[in-house]
Each structure stands twice: as C-alpha cells, then as structure tokens.
Design a protein around this motif. Structure first.
Motif, PDB file in Angstrom:
ATOM      1  N   GLY A 258     -26.661  11.365 -31.970  1.00 17.36           N
ATOM      2  CA  GLY A 258     -27.896  10.600 -31.848  1.00 17.36           C
ATOM      3  C   GLY A 258     -28.215   9.707 -33.031  1.00 17.36           C
ATOM      4  O   GLY A 258     -29.358   9.302 -33.215  1.00 17.36           O
ATOM      5  N   ARG A 259     -27.202   9.346 -33.819  1.00 18.10           N
ATOM      6  CA  ARG A 259     -27.444   8.462 -34.961  1.00 18.10           C
ATOM      7  C   ARG A 259     -27.655   7.022 -34.506  1.00 18.10           C
ATOM      8  O   ARG A 259     -28.372   6.248 -35.139  1.00 18.10           O
ATOM      9  CB  ARG A 259     -26.262   8.532 -35.934  1.00 18.10           C
ATOM     10  N   LEU A 260     -27.001   6.668 -33.412  1.00 19.29           N
ATOM     11  CA  LEU A 260     -27.109   5.331 -32.828  1.00 19.29           C
ATOM     12  C   LEU A 260     -27.818   5.407 -31.487  1.00 19.29           C
ATOM     13  O   LEU A 260     -27.693   6.397 -30.754  1.00 19.29           O
ATOM     14  CB  LEU A 260     -25.718   4.725 -32.606  1.00 19.29           C
ATOM     15  N   TYR A 261     -28.576   4.373 -31.146  1.00 16.28           N
ATOM     16  CA  TYR A 261     -29.163   4.255 -29.818  1.00 16.28           C
ATOM     17  C   TYR A 261     -28.849   2.864 -29.293  1.00 16.28           C
ATOM     18  O   TYR A 261     -28.535   1.943 -30.059  1.00 16.28           O
ATOM     19  CB  TYR A 261     -30.675   4.499 -29.852  1.00 16.28           C
ATOM     20  N   ASN A 262     -28.902   2.677 -27.975  1.00 21.18           N
ATOM     21  CA  ASN A 262     -28.454   1.444 -27.347  1.00 21.18           C
ATOM     22  C   ASN A 262     -29.581   0.721 -26.613  1.00 21.18           C
ATOM     23  O   ASN A 262     -30.145   1.253 -25.655  1.00 21.18           O
ATOM     24  CB  ASN A 262     -27.353   1.748 -26.323  1.00 21.18           C
ATOM     25  N   HIS A 263     -29.903  -0.482 -27.077  1.00 20.20           N
ATOM     26  CA  HIS A 263     -30.733  -1.375 -26.277  1.00 20.20           C
ATOM     27  C   HIS A 263     -29.835  -2.139 -25.310  1.00 20.20           C
ATOM     28  O   HIS A 263     -28.622  -2.211 -25.491  1.00 20.20           O
ATOM     29  CB  HIS A 263     -31.473  -2.374 -27.173  1.00 20.20           C
ATOM     30  N   ARG A 264     -30.444  -2.720 -24.268  1.00 25.27           N
ATOM     31  CA  ARG A 264     -29.686  -3.498 -23.293  1.00 25.27           C
ATOM     32  C   ARG A 264     -29.853  -4.982 -23.601  1.00 25.27           C
ATOM     33  O   ARG A 264     -30.975  -5.497 -23.723  1.00 25.27           O
ATOM     34  CB  ARG A 264     -30.169  -3.194 -21.872  1.00 25.27           C
ATOM     35  N   HIS A 265     -28.743  -5.653 -23.719  1.00 28.27           N
ATOM     36  CA  HIS A 265     -28.707  -7.089 -23.958  1.00 28.27           C
ATOM     37  C   HIS A 265     -29.135  -7.818 -22.683  1.00 28.27           C
ATOM     38  O   HIS A 265     -28.810  -7.378 -21.567  1.00 28.27           O
ATOM     39  CB  HIS A 265     -27.274  -7.475 -24.338  1.00 28.27           C
ATOM     40  N   PRO A 266     -29.860  -8.927 -22.788  1.00 29.62           N
ATOM     41  CA  PRO A 266     -30.285  -9.645 -21.577  1.00 29.62           C
ATOM     42  C   PRO A 266     -29.135 -10.076 -20.676  1.00 29.62           C
ATOM     43  O   PRO A 266     -29.326 -10.250 -19.467  1.00 29.62           O
ATOM     44  CB  PRO A 266     -31.016 -10.876 -22.141  1.00 29.62           C
ATOM     45  N   GLU A 267     -27.926 -10.227 -21.240  1.00 27.46           N
ATOM     46  CA  GLU A 267     -26.778 -10.665 -20.442  1.00 27.46           C
ATOM     47  C   GLU A 267     -25.892  -9.504 -20.000  1.00 27.46           C
ATOM     48  O   GLU A 267     -24.774  -9.720 -19.520  1.00 27.46           O
ATOM     49  CB  GLU A 267     -25.961 -11.685 -21.233  1.00 27.46           C
ATOM     50  N   GLY A 268     -26.396  -8.270 -20.144  1.00 26.33           N
ATOM     51  CA  GLY A 268     -25.661  -7.115 -19.653  1.00 26.33           C
ATOM     52  C   GLY A 268     -24.825  -6.399 -20.693  1.00 26.33           C
ATOM     53  O   GLY A 268     -24.273  -5.337 -20.419  1.00 26.33           O
ATOM     54  N   PHE A 269     -24.671  -6.985 -21.889  1.00 26.60           N
ATOM     55  CA  PHE A 269     -23.980  -6.285 -22.967  1.00 26.60           C
ATOM     56  C   PHE A 269     -24.901  -5.190 -23.513  1.00 26.60           C
ATOM     57  O   PHE A 269     -25.957  -4.911 -22.958  1.00 26.60           O
ATOM     58  CB  PHE A 269     -23.613  -7.268 -24.096  1.00 26.60           C
ATOM     59  N   TRP A 270     -24.466  -4.593 -24.623  1.00 23.29           N
ATOM     60  CA  TRP A 270     -25.276  -3.541 -25.235  1.00 23.29           C
ATOM     61  C   TRP A 270     -25.593  -3.911 -26.669  1.00 23.29           C
ATOM     62  O   TRP A 270     -24.827  -4.623 -27.334  1.00 23.29           O
ATOM     63  CB  TRP A 270     -24.536  -2.203 -25.161  1.00 23.29           C
ATOM     64  N   MET A 271     -26.727  -3.440 -27.146  1.00 20.37           N
ATOM     65  CA  MET A 271     -27.195  -3.738 -28.500  1.00 20.37           C
ATOM     66  C   MET A 271     -27.439  -2.423 -29.235  1.00 20.37           C
ATOM     67  O   MET A 271     -28.571  -1.959 -29.347  1.00 20.37           O
ATOM     68  CB  MET A 271     -28.464  -4.582 -28.436  1.00 20.37           C
ATOM     69  N   PRO A 272     -26.365  -1.790 -29.736  1.00 23.77           N
ATOM     70  CA  PRO A 272     -26.531  -0.529 -30.463  1.00 23.77           C
ATOM     71  C   PRO A 272     -27.172  -0.779 -31.824  1.00 23.77           C
ATOM     72  O   PRO A 272     -27.036  -1.864 -32.407  1.00 23.77           O
ATOM     73  CB  PRO A 272     -25.095  -0.010 -30.626  1.00 23.77           C
ATOM     74  N   GLY A 273     -27.823   0.240 -32.329  1.00 25.25           N
ATOM     75  CA  GLY A 273     -28.431   0.111 -33.643  1.00 25.25           C
ATOM     76  C   GLY A 273     -28.703   1.461 -34.274  1.00 25.25           C
ATOM     77  O   GLY A 273     -28.764   2.483 -33.591  1.00 25.25           O
ATOM     78  N   GLY A 274     -28.854   1.446 -35.572  1.00 26.63           N
ATOM     79  CA  GLY A 274     -29.201   2.646 -36.309  1.00 26.63           C
ATOM     80  C   GLY A 274     -29.895   2.258 -37.599  1.00 26.63           C
ATOM     81  O   GLY A 274     -29.730   1.134 -38.091  1.00 26.63           O
ATOM     82  N   ALA A 275     -30.678   3.167 -38.142  1.00 25.98           N
ATOM     83  CA  ALA A 275     -31.437   2.882 -39.358  1.00 25.98           C
ATOM     84  C   ALA A 275     -31.245   4.007 -40.369  1.00 25.98           C
ATOM     85  O   ALA A 275     -31.442   5.180 -40.046  1.00 25.98           O
ATOM     86  CB  ALA A 275     -32.921   2.711 -39.036  1.00 25.98           C
TER      87      ALA A 275
END
Length: 470
Positions: free
Chosen positions: A270-287
């Motif tokens: 659970g260090r990374l979480y995934n947002h959804r890109h408007p074009e169907g890709f994924w936008m992972p991120g972590g802080a």
C-alpha cells in the motif's frame, strides 16, 4: 486568442490563472481565506466561493479573457461536503486534514478489504469515505436532508455550472469509487450506512460538464465548465508528466512522486495508490515523509551561501537521512524510522548531505516503481521549492542517472487551466500538456558524478537495511 482559466482552492486560499494555448500565464490572482484554529478540521465552502468569484473577476479584466473558452477547478483530495436538495451545504466542509475520523477510517478499510480487495482500500483520516460515515454518525438527524456528498472541487464547479451531481476519477478514489471497473462498489451502501443516491456520477477529468451559469462580472455564459481534478494530480499535469513512462517529483514539505503507467501498479504494502488517467492510463503516486521541511528547520531561509558551498562539495562521502518526524511511509513503510547522519559534519557538509539523502530516497522510490510496474521510468520532471536549488538538481540528476527537467509553471491552477483546454480546445490531455507545459531547464548527469553517487547510494540503502527500515 483562445484562453483558459484554472482555479485552485487550497487549504489557505484560492488562486486563479488565465493561460493561453501555449501555457503562458497571462494573468493571475489569489486571495487568502480567513482561517481559525478549527480550519484544519472544517471550512466554509461559501467562503471559498466568494474568494473564487473575486479572483476570477481579477483575471477576467485581462484583455485576453475575451477569448476565454473553458474553466476548470482543482482542490484538496479527501475533503467532503454534504449538500441538501437546494445544493446548499448541510455542514461546513470536512477537511482532508481533519483527524477525527480514525475509527471510521479503520472500519472503511476493513470493509473494503473484505468486500473489494482489488479496489482502493487504503482508507484513513484523510479519505473521503470515512468523513461521510463520520458525518452520518455525528448528525443522524440530517440523514434525510442529504442530497449528495460532494468534494471540494465539485462545490466550485457546481457554483459555476449549476451541476453538483458530477465529479471526476481523481476526487472519488478516496471516496471508494472503483477506478478499475469505473463504478461505485456495492459494499458502500450494502455494508456501510450510506445510500447509493448520495453518490455522484463520475466522469474522466477534463470532461465538459456544462456552460457557465454563475453571475460573475466578465464571465460569459457560453464558457464551458470542465470536470476537475485533485490538487496533487493537477500539479502533475502542470509538470508535463502525462504520458506513460513520464514522472514528476515534487519536493516541498514532503517528497511526492507521481507518474503515468500503462497498467495499474499493484503494491501489496500500500505504499503506492493509483489514480485513473483521463485517457485510460494509470497515474500511480506515493508520498514520503522526507522532503524539504528539514531545510528551513535546520538552516533557515537564507540559503544562497550554502547552495554555493554545496556545489563545490559534490559528492560528499557523508550520509544524512533528514527525516523530521517519526516514521516513514514511502518508498518503504517503517513506523520506527528515525533521522540518522554521519557525525561531525559542518553546516555546508550537512546541508549537502541532506540534499543527497533525499535524492537517494527519490531513487529508491523509482526503483520500487519499476520493480512493481515492470515499466521503465523514462523522464523525470520536477517541481516544488527544492527545484530552485541548482545544486540539488545536479545531485538528483546524477543520483537518478537521468535528465531532470525543471518546469516553468507547475501550480495546481496552471494544471487546471491545461485540463480545461484538454476537454475543449485540444483532442486529449496529452496534446494539451505537450502544447501548454514549458521546460525551464534540463540538468543532465555527469559520468564521474554518476559513478561516485552509485557507490554512495548503495551505502545509504545498506544503512537503511541495517536499521530495519527498508
């Protein structure tokens, strides 16, 4: 001239920018909110709106506003507002930074793992869904008055367009929406005391919501209001990291890494979480809890001499992990993590080693991302206060062994303006970002420094492992 407005409603104030199709910021205005001791827990959405109206009127005075095509909004992730059938708030906005929802966060996490383990399950006090549950528990007498639970950006979009029933992929992630299959999971109303009708329709960020209906001086009614985005994602858009393989590192108080992948990155810890890109890709991120807060706390604000000295010390042989609080969450989870450093350093050495330490954490983050995703990190764009230090940029480029691109405009408001253009003037977000983001400078690695930092990086990782952190 076609122009676009981005609105950013932050914790402390509102900001508007007017940008053209090349991303040039033609006008901007900002206003601070009147804050109180309780502002970290609750704020007035109407106060936000009045400030937004004023900063909008300011930028609309620019002559280029005559060509305004669209407007979009970014705001804090996880902030929740219950509204009634007249679309007026039933309660002040429950802020993302409100820490009173610990019990509800634990319940939401347990329920999500049990019934929707492949969806978003990292609920805590900063998440939207626990705040909805908290409101219902504290104010059961208002249950029958609820029309919708909405997010901070949705309130301003509603004020602009009259549409409160629509939100976007990024705002709903922490409210429980399953971005993989693009629907609300049934456990929210079957296992928690919420109702399906309280949840909004969800569209990709950048989707036109409708024309302006608000009465604001200079704002024409044929301007299109576009579905918004959370603040962290909007800053990523402004950085230009919108295509698969591109990543953004923002080093402010904390170090935040966000990028784009072809597939969702599954992280069992659970260090990374995934947002959804408007074009169907994924936008992972972590802080990370490590960032640049140590700089002012240890060295103040007058850093010119230290930066000049640091440029002559690269690389140091010292190790400094400048963690200013207890515990780390990314790229490793270690609640027991503490700051450590080589003893006996002078100020210049300590300052330089601190920048190197953060760069080592950044590299560890990208190695984790490549390991979990199976995809390459091709480009790193950067923003935040740390990007103003040439010495720090050089350290990072050589530690990462990749070019680091410092961007010209990286505010959330600029990202919202790009988003507004993506759904109206351009055919996609990638096309809009390619046209509207500008690289201020690129720092390339130097082979001799890369080799030296390779050895020092592995010493740093070894120290983390010895202490049981990584």
């Amino acid at each position: 001239m076609h122009t676009f407005i981005g609105l950013d409603v932050g914790t402390q104030g509102a900001r508007a920018v007017l940008a053209d199709v090349s991303g040039n910021v033609l006008a901007s205005s900002e206003e601070n909110f009147p804050l109180s001791d309780s502002s970290r827990e609750e704020q007035s959405p109407e106060t936000w709106w009045r400030a937004c109206a004023r900063v909008l009127e300011e930028v609309l005075q620019h002559s280029a506003a005559a060509g305004l095509q669209a407007i979009s909004v970014t705001s804090t992730s996880g902030t929740i507002i219950p509204i009634g059938k007249n679309n007026e708030p039933l309660h002040p906005a429950i802020m993302y930074s409100d820490g009173r929802q610990a019990e509800e966060g634990a319940l939401c996490k347990l329920t999500a793992i049990q019934y929707n383990p492949d969806g978003y399950t990292a609920f805590n006090t900063t998440s939207g869904l626990p705040k909805m549950l908290w409101f219902l528990r504290r104010f059961p007498e208002k249950m029958n008055d609820i029309h919708l639970f909405i997010h901070a950006a949705d309130f301003i979009i509603g004020k602009l367009s009259g549409r409160y029933d629509v939100t976007d992929f990024t705002n709903v992630l922490k409210s429980g929406y399953d971005v993989r299959i693009e629907r609300w999971p049934e456990y929210i109303w079957e296992k928690l005391p919420l109702r399906r009708e309280w949840l909004q329709t969800v569209v990709p960020s950048g989707t036109p919501v409708g024309p302006v209906t608000a009465d604001i001086k200079g704002l024409r009614k044929n301007v299109t209001v576009v579905a918004g985005m959370t603040d962290g994602c909007a800053s990523q858009i402004a950085s230009g990291a919108v295509s698969p393989g591109t990543w953004n590192t923002t080093i402010g108080t904390t170090l935040v890494v966000k990028g784009v992948t072809l597939n969702a990155v599954k992280d069992p810890q659970g260090r990374l979480y995934n947002h959804r890109h408007p074009e169907g890709f994924w936008m992972p991120g972590g802080a990370s809890n490590t960032g640049a807060d140590w700089v002012t706390r240890l060295f103040g604000n007058d850093l010119a001499a230290l930066n000049e000295a640091a440029a002559k010390l690269l690389p140091t042989e010292h190790l400094f992990y400048p963690l200013m609080q207890e515990g780390e969450r990314f790229p490793f989870i270690a609640p027991q993590a503490r700051q450590f450093e080589t003893p006996g350093m002078d100020d210049a050495e300590r300052f330089t080693a601190g920048m190197e330490g953060v760069a080592y954490v950044e590299r560890l983050a990208y190695e984790l991302i490549e390991q979990l995703s199976g995809e390459k990190v091709n480009a790193v764009y950067t923003a935040g206060g740390a990007s103003n230090s040439n010495a720090w940029l050089a350290i990072r480029a050589n530690v990462l062994n990749r070019p680091v691109h410092k961007m010209k405009e990286v505010t959330g408001a600029t990202g919202a303006a790009i988003l507004a253009a993506s759904g109206t003037h351009f055919s996609s977000l990638r096309e809009a970002a390619a046209a509207m983001t500008q690289i201020e400078k690129t720092i390339t690695p130097q082979p001799s420094l890369v080799a030296a930092y390779e050895n020092n990086y592995h010493r740093f990782v070894h120290a983390l492992k010895e202490k049981g952190y990584a």
